[in-house]
Design a protein around this motif. Sequence first.
Motif, PDB file in Angstrom:
ATOM      1  N   SER A  46      16.041  21.020  -9.004  1.00  0.00           N
ATOM      2  CA  SER A  46      14.976  21.521  -8.155  1.00  0.00           C
ATOM      3  C   SER A  46      15.040  20.751  -6.832  1.00  0.00           C
TER       4      SER A  46
ATOM      5  N   ASN B  10      10.479  20.165  -2.089  1.00  0.00           N
ATOM      6  CA  ASN B  10       9.094  20.466  -2.482  1.00  0.00           C
ATOM      7  C   ASN B  10       8.826  21.919  -2.848  1.00  0.00           C
TER       8      ASN B  10
ATOM      9  N   SER C 206      10.818  24.096  -4.064  1.00  0.00           N
ATOM     10  CA  SER C 206      11.418  24.367  -5.366  1.00  0.00           C
ATOM     11  C   SER C 206      10.592  23.714  -6.490  1.00  0.00           C
ATOM     12  N   CYS C 207      10.116  22.498  -6.243  1.00  0.00           N
ATOM     13  CA  CYS C 207       9.275  21.829  -7.251  1.00  0.00           C
ATOM     14  C   CYS C 207       7.968  22.594  -7.432  1.00  0.00           C
ATOM     15  N   GLN C 208       7.425  23.100  -6.339  1.00  0.00           N
ATOM     16  CA  GLN C 208       6.188  23.882  -6.440  1.00  0.00           C
ATOM     17  C   GLN C 208       6.428  25.120  -7.318  1.00  0.00           C
TER      18      GLN C 208
ATOM     19  N   LEU D 180       7.944  23.517 -11.104  1.00  0.00           N
ATOM     20  CA  LEU D 180       7.100  22.573 -11.853  1.00  0.00           C
ATOM     21  C   LEU D 180       5.613  22.765 -11.573  1.00  0.00           C
TER      22      LEU D 180
ATOM     23  N   LYS E 288       4.026  19.499  -6.072  1.00  0.00           N
ATOM     24  CA  LYS E 288       4.849  18.946  -4.991  1.00  0.00           C
ATOM     25  C   LYS E 288       4.826  17.423  -5.063  1.00  0.00           C
TER      26      LYS E 288
ATOM     27  N   ILE F  85       7.884  15.325  -3.735  1.00  0.00           N
ATOM     28  CA  ILE F  85       9.273  15.077  -4.126  1.00  0.00           C
ATOM     29  C   ILE F  85       9.609  13.582  -4.176  1.00  0.00           C
TER      30      ILE F  85
ATOM     31  N   LEU G 180       8.518  12.692  -7.547  1.00  0.00           N
ATOM     32  CA  LEU G 180       9.115  13.500  -8.618  1.00  0.00           C
ATOM     33  C   LEU G 180      10.615  13.260  -8.782  1.00  0.00           C
ATOM     34  N   ARG G 181      11.295  12.980  -7.679  1.00  0.00           N
ATOM     35  CA  ARG G 181      12.768  12.946  -7.721  1.00  0.00           C
ATOM     36  C   ARG G 181      13.291  11.912  -8.739  1.00  0.00           C
TER      37      ARG G 181
ATOM     38  N   PRO H 169      14.318  17.050 -10.386  1.00  0.00           N
ATOM     39  CA  PRO H 169      13.965  17.193  -8.965  1.00  0.00           C
ATOM     40  C   PRO H 169      14.815  16.235  -8.122  1.00  0.00           C
TER      41      PRO H 169
END
Length: 268
Positions: free
Chosen positions: A204, A207, A209-211, A214, A217, A219, A222-223, A236
């Motif tokens: 992902s 942000n 893509s994470c939104q 997952l 947001k 990143i 999350l990363r 992520p």
Amino acid sequence: MYEDLSLAQARALLEWQVELGATEAIGDEPIDRFELASVQAAPVSDPASPVAASPGPVAPEPAAGAQDAVAAARQAAGAAGTIEALRVAMESYEHCDLRQGARNLVFSDGQPGARVMIVGEAPGRDEDIAGRPFVGRAGQLLDRMFAAIGLGRGEGGGLAPLYITNVMPWRPPQNRDPRPEEIAMMVPFLERHIELAAPDFLISMGNTSCQAILGRKGITRLRGNWAEAMGRPVLPMFHPAYLLRNPVMKREAWSDLLSLRARLSQDG
Ligand code: URA
């Protein structure tokens, strides 16, 4: 002033305006939007009602259009039995305004069925022209990053296959961030895309893509932390466009790539 334009000139002019970020056509007559707002906002009330004089709290508009758009996307995506059918379904999906300003639908690249599927944000100018995701500078960095752990979207070259798509298949004007309602209406297509491509691992990127994947947001936090969504493990990562602007973060990206490589050899 424009009466003498040929069709080709008018089209070129319009395309140029879209390129500059114009998203609406305006008429010859000016519109007083302040006036319009006050007319639209005037309450329609029953003078006989005891509460007619008090406007009270204004209930939020039900986002019926947005719900329809998501429901239509869910229906179209669910009916697609193959990746090609999904692409065709997205071509005919008319609820997302971004398609008006885009030259091409940017669907995917690489090999469906690859163990790793990357989900980026949205096409930029280069991708919009080419009709393929990640072909600009960020895409070239992405290719180098994944080649460093033995993955590539092209045939051969000794690299294991990679499959790449974006949350949004159309370029937002002036590369603005996709809006939450635009992301929401494309999520059913993304979910189906992932089901049909059936990767072992999702990446992902950034942000948006994470939104979409997952539902959140952030990143930077999350990363690098594996999560589970859409039926598979998700990693992520920083978006390569961010890495171009912040090269010191490449160290984190490298650590994430190593984590992916470890999962690939462990679960392969
Ligand atoms: N950034 C993305 O997220 N996707 C692309 O295809 C290009 C740039």
